[in-house]
Design an enzyme around this catalytic site. Structure first.
Site, short mmCIF file in Angstrom:
data_model
loop_
_atom_site.label_atom_id
_atom_site.label_comp_id
_atom_site.label_asym_id
_atom_site.label_seq_id
_atom_site.Cartn_x
_atom_site.Cartn_y
_atom_site.Cartn_z
N GLU A 293 0.85 -1.22 0.00
CA GLU A 293 0.00 0.00 0.00
C GLU A 293 0.88 1.26 0.00
O GLU A 293 0.56 2.26 0.65
CB GLU A 293 -0.96 0.04 1.20
CG GLU A 293 -1.83 -1.18 1.38
CD GLU A 293 -3.01 -1.29 0.44
OE1 GLU A 293 -3.25 -0.35 -0.33
OE2 GLU A 293 -3.67 -2.34 0.47
C1 LIG Z 1 3.00 -10.01 0.14
C2 LIG Z 1 2.83 -8.90 -0.86
C3 LIG Z 1 1.56 -8.62 -1.36
C4 LIG Z 1 1.40 -7.62 -2.32
N1 LIG Z 1 0.16 -7.42 -2.87
C5 LIG Z 1 0.04 -6.58 -3.95
C6 LIG Z 1 -1.19 -6.51 -4.68
O1 LIG Z 1 -2.19 -7.15 -4.34
N2 LIG Z 1 -1.23 -5.71 -5.77
C7 LIG Z 1 -0.16 -4.98 -6.18
O2 LIG Z 1 -0.27 -4.28 -7.18
N3 LIG Z 1 1.02 -5.02 -5.50
C8 LIG Z 1 1.15 -5.81 -4.41
N4 LIG Z 1 2.34 -5.88 -3.73
C9 LIG Z 1 3.48 -5.09 -4.18
C10 LIG Z 1 3.84 -3.96 -3.23
O3 LIG Z 1 2.88 -2.96 -3.31
C11 LIG Z 1 5.26 -3.49 -3.60
O4 LIG Z 1 6.15 -4.52 -3.19
C12 LIG Z 1 5.62 -2.18 -2.96
O5 LIG Z 1 4.87 -1.14 -3.53
C13 LIG Z 1 7.11 -1.86 -3.10
O6 LIG Z 1 7.53 -1.98 -4.42
P1 LIG Z 1 8.84 -2.83 -4.77
O7 LIG Z 1 8.71 -4.15 -4.13
O8 LIG Z 1 9.02 -2.77 -6.23
O9 LIG Z 1 10.00 -2.07 -4.05
P2 LIG Z 1 10.80 -0.79 -4.62
O10 LIG Z 1 9.83 0.18 -5.16
O11 LIG Z 1 11.89 -1.26 -5.50
O12 LIG Z 1 11.42 -0.24 -3.29
C14 LIG Z 1 12.59 -0.78 -2.68
C15 LIG Z 1 13.04 0.18 -1.58
O13 LIG Z 1 13.35 1.45 -2.16
C16 LIG Z 1 12.56 2.46 -1.57
N5 LIG Z 1 12.19 3.43 -2.58
C17 LIG Z 1 11.65 3.21 -3.81
N6 LIG Z 1 11.43 4.36 -4.43
C18 LIG Z 1 11.82 5.36 -3.60
C19 LIG Z 1 11.82 6.77 -3.66
N7 LIG Z 1 11.36 7.44 -4.71
N8 LIG Z 1 12.33 7.45 -2.61
C20 LIG Z 1 12.78 6.81 -1.51
N9 LIG Z 1 12.78 5.48 -1.39
C21 LIG Z 1 12.29 4.75 -2.41
C22 LIG Z 1 11.32 1.74 -1.02
O14 LIG Z 1 10.71 2.46 0.02
C23 LIG Z 1 11.93 0.44 -0.55
O15 LIG Z 1 12.51 0.61 0.72
C24 LIG Z 1 2.52 -6.86 -2.75
C25 LIG Z 1 3.78 -7.13 -2.21
C26 LIG Z 1 3.96 -8.13 -1.29
C27 LIG Z 1 5.34 -8.45 -0.79
#
Ligand SMILES: Cc1cc2nc3c(=O)[nH]c(=O)nc-3n(C[C@H](O)[C@H](O)[C@H](O)COP(=O)(O)OP(=O)(O)OC[C@H]3O[C@@H](n4cnc5c(N)ncnc54)[C@H](O)[C@@H]3O)c2cc1C
Length: 602
Positions: free
Chosen positions: A415
């Site tokens: 979220e």
């Molecule tokens: C169990 C689970 C259920 C999920 N369910 C859903 C779902 O139903 N639908 C869906 O669409 N998604 C879902 N997700 C995805 C989830 O929303 C994403 O994992 C989340 O938004 C983070 O994206 P990412 O994993 O690509 O991490 P990244 O975006 O790569 O982030 C990695 C790190 O970098 C930091 N970061 C990234 N960008 C910035 C920035 N601009 N400034 C500072 N820090 C930053 C982040 O805070 C984090 O610490 C789910 C994930 C999990 C693990």
């Protein structure tokens, strides 16, 4: 004008973010003590369902027996719990947002099920409620309300989670204009292993208007089982192991044009507006999980003997129990305050006007992000304390603390990660200040004049929480002063100073939490003996002020130097100065209360 069932009427509408520059009265804020009889009934129904039907099936749920999860969602739907946000004409109950928050809170007794349920009723179903055509609503909402079909929301991809607008999945309109062809891969999709309907976001070429010829995010409704659509294998996760999380693979998957959701190129509105609701509901679910886990900690502490007595008699154990209880109290206060505020504003909007409803919810985006961050981090502290209270037993699967600890962690990631939400909070503050939507600049100006004029007058407050109100007033000034100093230094480039943005967000978050705790305790004291809520508000006001003071000092140290820094630190000290409350005695008082009642009970 038709309004939502159970929505409390006649509450003053407070502007999103206005808490920073005004002093809302307790009577204008909504807290659990303001629940109607209908709210209490739905809380009881949800709790009984979670405790009697869901918790006993925990082993099956954790082993990914999705037939059990589906059956339980069906049972929940028979109780009306899946249809709270769905309009009556499509088989829903159409209740107020407090009701849907109460459901999210009380269903959160089993983490995996809570996530599956929330993904279905929230991010899975709401896109259709808000953006569906009449035909789409008639076709899908009754099935989703009845639990016959399960919904999922597919925004994230392997290379774009936070950076969701950078999706690679593409949708191309056919030459005859009858269908879209979808290609790409989504990742991390909750409920994917057993869902029937997916809201899928893909880049699609905009044909008309100012974005004509550009590819923009667009939403589609995709049913399972179609040619070219496969669901990947289950991820093996740290926590919420019984929830389904898979990738979705689209290979020349054809979707009829009738399944376009909303407008081409406007998918980002759907994605982000739905997330605001997801955020406050996640907050309520975190509060529910924290309440339950605190209960485990209290009971275990009472039972466990060491050094010839119950460990609950040890001050350091009592301190952890008190912190857990305070966390739940403050979490309830800020979460229900937020959703109550949304309901008060929605009471002035026609319930059929979905665009107006979204606009209202969007206007509280900053509070929704605060709720998400504060509650998820509070739950993480609670589960950590409870593992500690369980000692070695906290570290093994047989006892509930271990799973609670693993299940909590995801809340800081999905979220919108807590980093992204912190950036949203300060970014919103800057935007509102620049646009004049919120009178922050004049407030900063007034404060600067006040501090330059000499010693600050202590604001006079009355009542049993007068000291805490004075602390809160100074916390707001400290935040405005610090934000003003940072803005003066970096101007528009503040967005590039993420650590400063984060520290300002922390101050805003803590001000909202502190104020919510104080106002709730004050409101309770007008109706009943509120010795324990008062103690909790005092403990939290002190804790929050410590965090605000530190975040401010850290920020000032990077935005200024030399004489300017010394002057700023003098002002900082004046604003942060206060006689500390005796939080050791207050924590003992709270711990003794929860040990006497055997659970978190207010
Ligand atoms: C169990 C689970 C259920 C999920 N369910 C859903 C779902 O139903 N639908 C869906 O669409 N998604 C879902 N997700 C995805 C989830 O929303 C994403 O994992 C989340 O938004 C983070 O994206 P990412 O994993 O690509 O991490 P990244 O975006 O790569 O982030 C990695 C790190 O970098 C930091 N970061 C990234 N960008 C910035 C920035 N601009 N400034 C500072 N820090 C930053 C982040 O805070 C984090 O610490 C789910 C994930 C999990 C693990």
């Amino acid at each position: 004008m038709a309004t939502l069932a159970a929505a409390p009427a006649n509450r003053k509408v407070l502007q999103g973010g206005s808490f920073l520059i005004s002093d809302p009265a307790a009577k204008d804020c909504f807290f659990p003590e303001d629940f109607t009889e209908e709210h209490r009934q739905i809380a009881q129904t949800t709790t009984e369902f979670a405790m009697n039907e869901v918790v006993p099936m925990s082993d099956a749920i954790e082993s990914k027996d999705f037939a059990v999860t589906r059956r339980l969602i069906k049972v929940a739907s028979e109780l009306g719990l899946t249809s709270v946000d769905i309009p009556e004409e499509y088989g829903g109950l159409e209740m107020d947002k407090v009701t849907s928050a109460i459901v999210a809170d009380n269903i959160a007794r089993q983490g995996s099920f809570s996530v599956a349920f929330s993904a279905h009723v929230g991010i899975g179903t709401l896109p259709i409620v808000w953006y569906g055509t009449e035909e789409q609503k008639k076709k899908y909402l009754p099935r989703l309300a009845s639990g016959e079909w399960i919904a999922a929301y597919a925004l994230s991809e392997s290379t774009s989670g936070s950076d969701a607008l950078n999706a690679r999945t593409r949708a191309v309109l056919s030459e005859d204009g009858q269908s879209y062809t979808l290609n790409g891969e989504k990742m991390w999709i909750s409920n994917a292993g057993f869902a029937d309907l997916f809201t899928v976001f893909a880049k699609c070429e905009v044909k008309e208007g100012k974005d004509a010829g550009k590819e923009r995010l667009t939403a589609f409704l995709v049913e399972k089982g179609g040619a070219g659509f496969t669901v990947g294998k289950e991820e093996h996760k740290l926590g919420i192991r019984g929830s389904s999380t898979c990738s979705l693979i689209f290979t020349d998957c054809r979707i009829p044009v009738s399944n376009l959701l909303g407008e081409v190129g406007k998918g980002h509105h759907i994605a982000f507006n739905i997330l605001n609701v997801g955020r406050y509901k996640l907050g309520n679910a975190a509060v529910g999980a924290a309440r339950m886990t605190t209960g485990h900690g209290i009971r275990y502490a009472k039972d466990r003997q060491a050094f010839g007595k119950s460990i609950s008699e040890f001050g350091l154990v009592q301190e952890m129990l008190a912190d857990c209880a305070v966390g739940v109290f403050v979490g309830e206060a800020l979460s229900y305050r937020t959703v109550g505020m949304i309901d008060a504003a929605l009471a002035e909007v026609d319930k059929h006007d979905t665009a107006a409803i979204q606009k209202v919810i969007e206007s509280y985006a900053v509070e929704c992000s605060i709720v998400k961050v504060w509650d998820s981090e509070m739950l993480d502290r609670v589960v950590d304390d409870v593992v500690q209270i369980y000692g070695g037993y906290g570290y093994v699967e047989e006892y509930p603390a271990e799973r609670a600890y693993r299940d909590s962690r995801i809340n800081l990631i999905f979220e919108g990660t807590n980093e992204i939400n912190r950036l949203i909070i300060t970014g919103w503050l800057m935007k509102s200040a620049m646009s004049g939507k919120l009178a922050l600049m004049p407030a900063i100006q007034r404060l600067m004049e006040e501090v330059m004029a000499g010693p600050l007058e202590r604001e006079d407050h009355e009542g049993p929480l007068a000291e805490e109100h004075a602390l809160l007033a100074n916390a707001k000034k400290l935040m405005l002063f610090t934000a003003g100093a940072a803005t003066q230094r970096y101007m528009q480039q503040l967005v590039d100073q993420q650590e400063v943005m984060g520290a300002i967000a922390d101050m805003i978050i803590e001000i909202y939490a502190m104020e919510s705790a104080i106002l709730r305790a004050e409101k309770m004291s007008a109706r009943q003996n509120a010795e324990i809520p008062m103690a909790m508000a005092r403990i939290y006001a002190e804790t929050a002020m410590e965090k605000i003071e530190l975040a401010s000092r850290r920020t000032l140290a990077t935005v200024a130097e030399g004489d300017t820094l010394r002057t700023q630190l003098t002002i900082h000290r004046r604003l942060a100065k206060h006689d500390p409350a005796d939080t050791i005695s207050l924590r003992r008082q709270v711990a003794q209360h929860v040990l006497r009642t055997g659970r978190y009970a207010l």
